[in-house]
Design an enzyme around this catalytic site. Sequence first.
Site, PDB file in Angstrom:
ATOM      1  N   LYS A   5       3.209 -69.097  69.383  1.00  0.00           N
ATOM      2  CA  LYS A   5       3.052 -67.706  69.776  1.00  0.00           C
ATOM      3  C   LYS A   5       2.013 -67.051  68.853  1.00  0.00           C
ATOM      4  O   LYS A   5       1.750 -67.605  67.774  1.00  0.00           O
ATOM      5  CB  LYS A   5       4.401 -66.994  69.703  1.00  0.00           C
ATOM      6  CG  LYS A   5       4.788 -66.485  68.302  1.00  0.00           C
ATOM      7  CD  LYS A   5       5.947 -65.538  68.402  1.00  0.00           C
ATOM      8  CE  LYS A   5       6.173 -64.827  67.087  1.00  0.00           C
ATOM      9  NZ  LYS A   5       5.276 -63.726  66.795  1.00  0.00           N
TER      10      LYS A   5
ATOM     11  N   ASP B 158       5.022 -58.471  68.886  1.00  0.00           N
ATOM     12  CA  ASP B 158       5.189 -59.540  67.906  1.00  0.00           C
ATOM     13  C   ASP B 158       6.576 -60.165  67.949  1.00  0.00           C
ATOM     14  O   ASP B 158       6.723 -61.367  67.701  1.00  0.00           O
ATOM     15  CB  ASP B 158       4.911 -58.988  66.506  1.00  0.00           C
ATOM     16  CG  ASP B 158       4.878 -60.078  65.447  1.00  0.00           C
ATOM     17  OD1 ASP B 158       4.158 -61.076  65.648  1.00  0.00           O
ATOM     18  OD2 ASP B 158       5.566 -59.927  64.424  1.00  0.00           O
TER      19      ASP B 158
ATOM     20  N   HIS C  75      10.709 -63.463  70.848  1.00  0.00           N
ATOM     21  CA  HIS C  75      11.913 -63.873  70.125  1.00  0.00           C
ATOM     22  C   HIS C  75      13.177 -63.198  70.658  1.00  0.00           C
ATOM     23  O   HIS C  75      14.162 -63.851  70.984  1.00  0.00           O
ATOM     24  CB  HIS C  75      11.785 -63.540  68.641  1.00  0.00           C
ATOM     25  CG  HIS C  75      10.722 -64.309  67.928  1.00  0.00           C
ATOM     26  ND1 HIS C  75      10.392 -65.602  68.255  1.00  0.00           N
ATOM     27  CD2 HIS C  75       9.922 -63.978  66.878  1.00  0.00           C
ATOM     28  CE1 HIS C  75       9.428 -66.017  67.448  1.00  0.00           C
ATOM     29  NE2 HIS C  75       9.130 -65.055  66.611  1.00  0.00           N
TER      30      HIS C  75
ATOM     31  N   ARG D  51     -11.450 -77.187  60.027  1.00  0.00           N
ATOM     32  CA  ARG D  51     -12.856 -77.116  59.610  1.00  0.00           C
ATOM     33  C   ARG D  51     -13.062 -77.584  58.179  1.00  0.00           C
ATOM     34  O   ARG D  51     -14.122 -78.107  57.849  1.00  0.00           O
ATOM     35  CB  ARG D  51     -13.363 -75.682  59.745  1.00  0.00           C
ATOM     36  CG  ARG D  51     -13.581 -75.236  61.185  1.00  0.00           C
ATOM     37  CD  ARG D  51     -14.299 -73.902  61.222  1.00  0.00           C
ATOM     38  NE  ARG D  51     -14.603 -73.480  62.587  1.00  0.00           N
ATOM     39  CZ  ARG D  51     -15.355 -72.426  62.889  1.00  0.00           C
ATOM     40  NH1 ARG D  51     -15.861 -71.695  61.909  1.00  0.00           N
ATOM     41  NH2 ARG D  51     -15.591 -72.102  64.138  1.00  0.00           N
TER      42      ARG D  51
ATOM     43  N   ASP E 180       9.038 -71.291  70.437  1.00  0.00           N
ATOM     44  CA  ASP E 180       9.609 -70.073  69.864  1.00  0.00           C
ATOM     45  C   ASP E 180      10.635 -70.539  68.849  1.00  0.00           C
ATOM     46  O   ASP E 180      11.703 -71.035  69.215  1.00  0.00           O
ATOM     47  CB  ASP E 180      10.269 -69.218  70.945  1.00  0.00           C
ATOM     48  CG  ASP E 180      10.722 -67.859  70.419  1.00  0.00           C
ATOM     49  OD1 ASP E 180      11.152 -67.804  69.251  1.00  0.00           O
ATOM     50  OD2 ASP E 180      10.660 -66.866  71.162  1.00  0.00           O
ATOM     51  N   HIS E 181      10.316 -70.417  67.567  1.00  0.00           N
ATOM     52  CA  HIS E 181      11.170 -71.041  66.557  1.00  0.00           C
ATOM     53  C   HIS E 181      12.573 -70.447  66.518  1.00  0.00           C
ATOM     54  O   HIS E 181      13.504 -71.072  66.015  1.00  0.00           O
ATOM     55  CB  HIS E 181      10.511 -70.968  65.168  1.00  0.00           C
ATOM     56  CG  HIS E 181      10.509 -69.605  64.546  1.00  0.00           C
ATOM     57  ND1 HIS E 181       9.509 -68.689  64.757  1.00  0.00           N
ATOM     58  CD2 HIS E 181      11.390 -69.009  63.720  1.00  0.00           C
ATOM     59  CE1 HIS E 181       9.765 -67.593  64.085  1.00  0.00           C
ATOM     60  NE2 HIS E 181      10.906 -67.742  63.445  1.00  0.00           N
TER      61      HIS E 181
END
Length: 511
Positions: free
Chosen positions: A170, A257, A262, A62, A199-200
């Site tokens: 995520k 989380d 993870h 934006r 998913d790092h």
Amino acid sequence: MTSTNDNPLREGVRLERTADPCTVIIFGASGDLTKRKLVPALYRLTQEGLLPAEFAILGFARSKMSHDEFRARMKDAIATYSEAKSVDETVWESFAKGIYYLAGDINNPESYKEMSALLDQIDGERGTAGNRVFYLSTSPTFYSEAVAQLGAAGLARPEGKGWTRIIIEKPFGHSLESARELNVDVAKVFNEDQVYRIDHYLGKETVQNLMVFRFANGIFEPIWNRRYIDHVQITNAESIGVEDRGGYYDTSGVLRDMIQNHVFQVLSHVVMEPPMEFSAGEVRDEKIKAMRAVRPIPRDRVNEFVVRGQYGPGSVGGKSAAGYREEKDVKPESATETYAALKLYFDNWRWAGVPFYLRSAKRMPKRVTEIAIHFKQAPHMLFSETTAQQIEPNVLVVRIQPDEGITMRIGAKVPGQVTRIRWVNMDFRYGASFGVASPEAYERLLLDCILGDATLYARRDMTERGWEIVMPILEAWQEAKPDFPNYEAGSWGPKAADDLLEREGRRWRRP
């Protein structure tokens, strides 16, 4: 010829190949992830010669700014957050020419018309051949709308030339129901083979090495089962609190989380069967087969298998730390968990009867993520009673972060006339063994997506399975008010977590 590679090991080391021309479009380009991870990773790939000259980045957000203003911000980001903490001016000059910016609104169809026109312009100027990666780095509340708008604008499935892929960050849903709804929304617009749920943790070198460690060495896989392994512990500990994420974290908690994505992804690499070949389809098939074997946790017995906690005031690293309820944007009577420990069983042939203990938490004494394989004790003690008391089970530890490496703990005789046993480590460290820094996780994952390799990305069924496992826990927790806080910041968690193991004669490993 495309670079899609279903079996990368057949062609040698994947990271040595150059990707197709393409444009990466980053939604939420004015956010932290873009400047801290995404653009520095793409710059590094360019610097290493892994991206072609026909490459471009289009930032979309934006905020009003020109192409040059966006380029200047990204240059500052690379200098600040890249590993080298500097910018190679020669590389930057070429890299910057391919950076563009478009101010727009995710909910406005006109913005996508402008995007489509600008992408066509970029194809002409940069030779990107109509190949596109859309990266959703926005609030999850915008995922479905962004996907729908891309479909309506004809940007999701190009006709004729080029390929299109989408990376979704995520959290992928907030519950099983919302995850399924999001999957349905995405499937209306994109084919599953176009969708890359990132998913790092799967981009971390040590997680990738776990499969090589298991399947390329003949000595480990034969003992990787219930006959030789007593139990497995996976620890994901952070020393920090919620920092500036209090508003988000208070609606999430550590189970949502960290654990259902993870930690479960790491777990799946430990428990999976050997795939027929190292391809995206085969690897992800074995991972989901393993996770489907997780024994359900009954809602009325959650306390037998799960412990939750929330940190109170304490001390971390010699510095005082506030309690969770005193953190910014956290409710004063919050019941959100910052610690969770689970005991899981897998009802299959390999792992029957072996408990898997998982824990993830904030405000631990140190930052560490590791997998600890605890083997069964030697079946017969050959030494004196006094010496036998010194015998411990062997432990194999895979350190994911920090100090990436693998350690095997074994018993050895101390030199001398008396038989005394001391426990020593056989240690492998990435930095010492290879002399090079491991690639940053986002470097690997972004390149894999551009190459069309989804091996290290989560598939639709895997995201839903994670939620299926944790939903009975979340539902049970909603019905019971916890006694929080129940552990000090800087400690290893609530006493109930120690009891979870000690009542079965085990204890948590202290990393």
